[in-house]
Design a protein around this motif. Sequence first.
Motif, PDB file in Angstrom:
ATOM      1  N   SER A  33      -3.937   9.361  -8.352  1.00  0.00           N
ATOM      2  CA  SER A  33      -3.428   8.855  -7.067  1.00  0.00           C
ATOM      3  C   SER A  33      -1.975   8.418  -7.192  1.00  0.00           C
ATOM      4  O   SER A  33      -1.152   8.688  -6.310  1.00  0.00           O
ATOM      5  CB  SER A  33      -4.284   7.687  -6.595  1.00  0.00           C
ATOM      6  N   GLU A  34      -1.659   7.724  -8.274  1.00  0.00           N
ATOM      7  CA  GLU A  34      -0.270   7.284  -8.484  1.00  0.00           C
ATOM      8  C   GLU A  34       0.688   8.473  -8.524  1.00  0.00           C
ATOM      9  O   GLU A  34       1.724   8.488  -7.865  1.00  0.00           O
ATOM     10  CB  GLU A  34      -0.184   6.498  -9.799  1.00  0.00           C
ATOM     11  N   THR A  35       0.320   9.497  -9.296  1.00  0.00           N
ATOM     12  CA  THR A  35       1.179  10.675  -9.412  1.00  0.00           C
ATOM     13  C   THR A  35       1.291  11.414  -8.083  1.00  0.00           C
ATOM     14  O   THR A  35       2.378  11.830  -7.675  1.00  0.00           O
ATOM     15  CB  THR A  35       0.633  11.618 -10.490  1.00  0.00           C
ATOM     16  N   ALA A  36       0.156  11.577  -7.392  1.00  0.00           N
ATOM     17  CA  ALA A  36       0.168  12.328  -6.129  1.00  0.00           C
ATOM     18  C   ALA A  36       1.030  11.629  -5.075  1.00  0.00           C
ATOM     19  O   ALA A  36       1.841  12.260  -4.396  1.00  0.00           O
ATOM     20  CB  ALA A  36      -1.251  12.499  -5.615  1.00  0.00           C
ATOM     21  N   LEU A  37       0.870  10.320  -4.944  1.00  0.00           N
ATOM     22  CA  LEU A  37       1.579   9.593  -3.889  1.00  0.00           C
ATOM     23  C   LEU A  37       3.069   9.437  -4.190  1.00  0.00           C
ATOM     24  O   LEU A  37       3.881   9.352  -3.275  1.00  0.00           O
ATOM     25  CB  LEU A  37       0.944   8.211  -3.700  1.00  0.00           C
ATOM     26  N   THR A  38       3.433   9.409  -5.460  1.00  0.00           N
ATOM     27  CA  THR A  38       4.855   9.306  -5.797  1.00  0.00           C
ATOM     28  C   THR A  38       5.539  10.675  -5.819  1.00  0.00           C
ATOM     29  O   THR A  38       6.746  10.760  -5.579  1.00  0.00           O
ATOM     30  CB  THR A  38       5.041   8.623  -7.165  1.00  0.00           C
TER      31      THR A  38
ATOM     32  N   LEU B 265       1.737   8.908   4.031  1.00  0.00           N
ATOM     33  CA  LEU B 265       3.126   8.634   4.363  1.00  0.00           C
ATOM     34  C   LEU B 265       3.347   7.141   4.608  1.00  0.00           C
ATOM     35  O   LEU B 265       4.368   6.572   4.197  1.00  0.00           O
ATOM     36  CB  LEU B 265       3.531   9.442   5.598  1.00  0.00           C
ATOM     37  N   LYS B 266       2.376   6.504   5.248  1.00  0.00           N
ATOM     38  CA  LYS B 266       2.477   5.065   5.506  1.00  0.00           C
ATOM     39  C   LYS B 266       2.436   4.283   4.201  1.00  0.00           C
ATOM     40  O   LYS B 266       3.145   3.279   4.030  1.00  0.00           O
ATOM     41  CB  LYS B 266       1.346   4.624   6.434  1.00  0.00           C
ATOM     42  N   LEU B 267       1.605   4.719   3.251  1.00  0.00           N
ATOM     43  CA  LEU B 267       1.524   4.042   1.960  1.00  0.00           C
ATOM     44  C   LEU B 267       2.842   4.125   1.194  1.00  0.00           C
ATOM     45  O   LEU B 267       3.261   3.152   0.566  1.00  0.00           O
ATOM     46  CB  LEU B 267       0.405   4.664   1.114  1.00  0.00           C
ATOM     47  N   THR B 268       3.503   5.270   1.248  1.00  0.00           N
ATOM     48  CA  THR B 268       4.737   5.458   0.481  1.00  0.00           C
ATOM     49  C   THR B 268       5.920   4.707   1.064  1.00  0.00           C
ATOM     50  O   THR B 268       6.980   4.650   0.439  1.00  0.00           O
ATOM     51  CB  THR B 268       5.084   6.951   0.395  1.00  0.00           C
ATOM     52  N   GLU B 269       5.773   4.148   2.258  1.00  0.00           N
ATOM     53  CA  GLU B 269       6.876   3.385   2.842  1.00  0.00           C
ATOM     54  C   GLU B 269       7.163   2.120   2.046  1.00  0.00           C
ATOM     55  O   GLU B 269       8.296   1.661   2.003  1.00  0.00           O
ATOM     56  CB  GLU B 269       6.553   3.042   4.305  1.00  0.00           C
ATOM     57  N   ASP B 270       6.126   1.532   1.444  1.00  0.00           N
ATOM     58  CA  ASP B 270       6.315   0.375   0.565  1.00  0.00           C
ATOM     59  C   ASP B 270       5.878   0.785  -0.833  1.00  0.00           C
ATOM     60  O   ASP B 270       4.770   0.496  -1.283  1.00  0.00           O
ATOM     61  CB  ASP B 270       5.504  -0.820   1.068  1.00  0.00           C
ATOM     62  N   SER B 271       6.745   1.484  -1.526  1.00  0.00           N
ATOM     63  CA  SER B 271       6.385   2.049  -2.833  1.00  0.00           C
ATOM     64  C   SER B 271       6.129   0.959  -3.863  1.00  0.00           C
ATOM     65  O   SER B 271       5.296   1.131  -4.764  1.00  0.00           O
ATOM     66  CB  SER B 271       7.498   2.983  -3.320  1.00  0.00           C
ATOM     67  N   GLU B 272       6.809  -0.175  -3.742  1.00  0.00           N
ATOM     68  CA  GLU B 272       6.615  -1.244  -4.717  1.00  0.00           C
ATOM     69  C   GLU B 272       5.193  -1.811  -4.645  1.00  0.00           C
ATOM     70  O   GLU B 272       4.534  -2.014  -5.665  1.00  0.00           O
ATOM     71  CB  GLU B 272       7.640  -2.352  -4.461  1.00  0.00           C
ATOM     72  N   ARG B 273       4.701  -2.045  -3.439  1.00  0.00           N
ATOM     73  CA  ARG B 273       3.340  -2.553  -3.276  1.00  0.00           C
ATOM     74  C   ARG B 273       2.318  -1.508  -3.696  1.00  0.00           C
ATOM     75  O   ARG B 273       1.292  -1.823  -4.315  1.00  0.00           O
ATOM     76  CB  ARG B 273       3.107  -2.969  -1.824  1.00  0.00           C
ATOM     77  N   LEU B 274       2.579  -0.245  -3.366  1.00  0.00           N
ATOM     78  CA  LEU B 274       1.666   0.836  -3.729  1.00  0.00           C
ATOM     79  C   LEU B 274       1.525   0.954  -5.242  1.00  0.00           C
ATOM     80  O   LEU B 274       0.407   0.956  -5.789  1.00  0.00           O
ATOM     81  CB  LEU B 274       2.171   2.157  -3.136  1.00  0.00           C
ATOM     82  N   ILE B 275       2.659   1.032  -5.944  1.00  0.00           N
ATOM     83  CA  ILE B 275       2.629   1.193  -7.398  1.00  0.00           C
ATOM     84  C   ILE B 275       1.981  -0.033  -8.048  1.00  0.00           C
ATOM     85  O   ILE B 275       1.198   0.090  -8.997  1.00  0.00           O
ATOM     86  CB  ILE B 275       4.049   1.413  -7.936  1.00  0.00           C
ATOM     87  N   GLY B 276       2.307  -1.232  -7.536  1.00  0.00           N
ATOM     88  CA  GLY B 276       1.717  -2.437  -8.103  1.00  0.00           C
ATOM     89  C   GLY B 276       0.209  -2.448  -7.985  1.00  0.00           C
ATOM     90  O   GLY B 276      -0.508  -2.798  -8.939  1.00  0.00           O
ATOM     91  N   SER B 277      -0.320  -2.052  -6.831  1.00  0.00           N
ATOM     92  CA  SER B 277      -1.777  -2.049  -6.627  1.00  0.00           C
ATOM     93  C   SER B 277      -2.453  -1.006  -7.509  1.00  0.00           C
ATOM     94  O   SER B 277      -3.499  -1.271  -8.133  1.00  0.00           O
ATOM     95  CB  SER B 277      -2.090  -1.779  -5.152  1.00  0.00           C
ATOM     96  N   VAL B 278      -1.884   0.190  -7.566  1.00  0.00           N
ATOM     97  CA  VAL B 278      -2.491   1.261  -8.360  1.00  0.00           C
ATOM     98  C   VAL B 278      -2.465   0.914  -9.845  1.00  0.00           C
ATOM     99  O   VAL B 278      -3.463   1.110 -10.572  1.00  0.00           O
ATOM    100  CB  VAL B 278      -1.771   2.595  -8.093  1.00  0.00           C
TER     101      VAL B 278
END
Length: 436
Positions: free
Chosen positions: A32-37, A59-72
């Motif tokens: 998921s991390e690789t796909a979304l980034t 697309l909505k998730l990637t708008e805040d990449s810092e929060r996304l990467i931190g959660s994953v």
Amino acid sequence: METDTTLLDAAFWITSAAILCLIMLSAFFSGSETALTAASRGKLRAAIDRGSKGAERALKLTEDSERLIGSVLLGNNLVNILATSLATALFTNLFGESGVALATIVMTLLVLIFAEVLPKTYAITNPESAAAGVATPISVVVKLFAPMVSLVRMLVRGVLRVFGVRTDPDSQILAVREEIAGALNLGHSEGVVEKEDRDRILGALDLAERTVEEVMLHRSGIEMIDADSEPQDILNQCLESPHTRLPVFREEQENIIGVIHAKDLLRAMYKLLGEAGEKGFAALETFRIADVAMKPYFVPNTTSLDDQMRQFLRRRTHFALVVDEYGSLQGMITLEDILEEIVGEITDEFDPDGDFPIRRAEDGTYWVEGGMTIRDFNRATDWTLPDEEANTVAGLVLHEAQMIPTVGQVFSFHGFRFEVVEREGNRITRLKIRPL
């Protein structure tokens, strides 16, 4: 004793199943991390236009990449650490003290192959489809871990601030323009994108960054009509000129009173001659070009090419005179000049045959007109001469030499050799350039 063996067997299989599930969760988080980034925001937007709800969530998730990467990463580390702990306990019960080393080796191989390399390889191969598929469960994970991720984010920023690093969560690592330019240059170097296609797209992207001063025709090269000239001389000048629009001045060239279009001039003179009857050309003595000329359109030299093109389209005109901050005439610009920054040089049957500012010799040397812009020269040669301090090739030589050179003088800078071939007054009109 038999009961203990049964319990041991049950505990073994339950622990093994738990480790297997945790490895699968780790693979899910890694992929998921690789796909979304890696997913292209442009392709996700195109998928949204086709009705994909998963792409919309991604697309909505990637708008805040810092929060996304931190959660994953938080989820991934939790399951990896838990799986390793369970494996260590399991192997220790089975093999004693040597089980710690054995658990380390086995879990490293399992996590590396099945929880890292395999899912990430798949995700990088199909980033957009994978991102759309995992967007929904990852959205739940992001919401679940939001409080903890916020604390981690504050801690990370605090540590970075101690070392003088300021973070901006809203900034993009690369601007959109730089991403497109990098992709085009990479495609061109690999032979996928043609040079002409790359130049056209980059030229269109650069319009907002460049000003009319950089592409205008300098006032020394503008053909003008003297309003006090004889009507027949004005007619001859318009007929012999390759241009359809000419500025009209009175007394001095700084005093522009209008712009004459060849069609307007011919219509006015034809009408005057038709009304004169037998008087013929004698009736032209009463002709006044100022009565026919259009009102001049002046623009500041700091106007961006993008804004100027919009103004041309809005005003339905193709011709403007450029002035500096003091109102002094600097040059002129047309819609064709702006379009040439995108599509390259535009010529027609009225352009002089010799009006080509660059020519390549057999030895690799380029013969260049001094008034050729550095940008056009770079586009024609794929070189990278700097254009921050000067707009033209001659201007670059003057800037670097800090003097007005003589014919035959040679300079070397920026990895190239410049030789002055011709000069008119203080103006360099022709040079020879080759790489050192």
